[in-house]
Motif scaffolding. Sequence first.
Motif, PDB file in Angstrom:
ATOM      1  N   ILE A 128      33.754   1.195   9.431  1.00 52.70           N
ATOM      2  CA  ILE A 128      33.381   2.396  10.212  1.00 52.70           C
ATOM      3  C   ILE A 128      33.059   2.050  11.510  1.00 52.70           C
ATOM      4  O   ILE A 128      33.565   2.407  12.667  1.00 52.70           O
ATOM      5  N   VAL A 129      32.315   0.920  11.579  1.00 54.12           N
ATOM      6  CA  VAL A 129      31.688   0.413  13.081  1.00 54.12           C
ATOM      7  C   VAL A 129      32.975  -0.169  13.824  1.00 54.12           C
ATOM      8  O   VAL A 129      33.201   0.108  14.964  1.00 54.12           O
ATOM      9  N   ALA A 130      33.905  -0.847  13.068  1.00 56.35           N
ATOM     10  CA  ALA A 130      35.030  -1.631  13.953  1.00 56.35           C
ATOM     11  C   ALA A 130      35.865  -0.401  14.365  1.00 56.35           C
ATOM     12  O   ALA A 130      36.226  -0.544  15.770  1.00 56.35           O
ATOM     13  N   ALA A 132      35.038   2.983  14.983  1.00 59.60           N
ATOM     14  CA  ALA A 132      34.504   3.515  15.965  1.00 59.60           C
ATOM     15  C   ALA A 132      34.430   2.855  17.236  1.00 59.60           C
ATOM     16  O   ALA A 132      34.602   3.372  18.415  1.00 59.60           O
ATOM     17  N   ILE A 133      34.315   1.586  17.312  1.00 58.46           N
ATOM     18  CA  ILE A 133      34.358   0.820  18.670  1.00 58.46           C
ATOM     19  C   ILE A 133      35.859   0.746  19.121  1.00 58.46           C
ATOM     20  O   ILE A 133      35.915   0.998  20.284  1.00 58.46           O
ATOM     21  N   SER A 136      36.485   4.158  20.425  1.00 62.26           N
ATOM     22  CA  SER A 136      35.651   4.654  21.697  1.00 62.26           C
ATOM     23  C   SER A 136      36.215   4.242  22.830  1.00 62.26           C
ATOM     24  O   SER A 136      35.752   4.691  24.001  1.00 62.26           O
ATOM     25  N   LYS A 143      31.423   5.926  19.934  1.00 70.07           N
ATOM     26  CA  LYS A 143      30.672   4.847  19.843  1.00 70.07           C
ATOM     27  C   LYS A 143      29.249   5.258  19.078  1.00 70.07           C
ATOM     28  O   LYS A 143      28.625   4.311  18.517  1.00 70.07           O
ATOM     29  N   TRP A 144      28.833   6.600  19.212  1.00 67.38           N
ATOM     30  CA  TRP A 144      27.742   6.890  18.767  1.00 67.38           C
ATOM     31  C   TRP A 144      27.674   7.016  17.093  1.00 67.38           C
ATOM     32  O   TRP A 144      26.849   6.668  16.483  1.00 67.38           O
ATOM     33  N   ALA A 146      29.190   4.376  15.376  1.00 68.87           N
ATOM     34  CA  ALA A 146      28.628   2.925  15.228  1.00 68.87           C
ATOM     35  C   ALA A 146      27.374   2.777  15.194  1.00 68.87           C
ATOM     36  O   ALA A 146      26.664   2.068  14.453  1.00 68.87           O
ATOM     37  N   ILE A 149      25.740   4.398  12.178  1.00 69.47           N
ATOM     38  CA  ILE A 149      25.826   3.447  10.758  1.00 69.47           C
ATOM     39  C   ILE A 149      24.911   2.252  10.927  1.00 69.47           C
ATOM     40  O   ILE A 149      24.206   1.931   9.887  1.00 69.47           O
ATOM     41  N   GLY A 150      24.528   1.551  12.143  1.00 73.64           N
ATOM     42  CA  GLY A 150      23.631   0.642  12.488  1.00 73.64           C
ATOM     43  C   GLY A 150      22.329   1.068  12.251  1.00 73.64           C
ATOM     44  O   GLY A 150      21.589   0.408  11.517  1.00 73.64           O
TER      45      GLY A 150
END
Length: 192
Positions: A128-130, A132-133, A136, A143-144, A146, A149-150
């Motif tokens: 999800i983070v990868a 999303a980046i 973005s 980016k939000w 990511a 998730i963080g």
Amino acid sequence: MTAQMPATIASADLRRVLDSASAPRVLDVRTPGEFETVHMPGSYNVPLDMLREHREEILAHVDEDVVLVCRSGQRAAQAEELLRRAGLPNVHILEGGITAWQSEGLPVKRGSQRWDLERQVRLVAGLIVALAILVSIVVPGVKWVAFAIGAGLTFAAVTNTCAMGMLLAKLPYNRGASCDLQTVVSQLVERP
């Protein structure tokens, strides 16, 4: 026996106690998929989410010492708190979980291999983070995702809970065929 068994018990000590006449009941609180992959012989699979929802029905069939097992001890600690609040005083945790049990070369039953829930969380969160980046770059507001998730992973670490893990545990991949209350209760009742 409760007075003799500490709140946490090492694998070798549990092995000795399991061979005694007054052996405790071993409840494995991992998902059925994780349990199917590897578990201690004679243990009962009572997933943590089922224990949360149906602890009264399950406790009606447990009156001896109970040792809780999970992968490393975190879910077992949550289960211990639930059971103690429900009035079961004789609850113990296998120190280091099934991971420690296996590392000492103690007996296990193996089935089809599946990923641990913790590994699944790392995979899903990382993807999800990868993604999303990457997205973005085209849609800046993504980016939000990511960030969320963080923040969620940080909250999970601070509170020792994991919403993503609880959601993943409900997937069919992690459930297995014998993950219903009636099956769990009947296994507890039919103890040899």
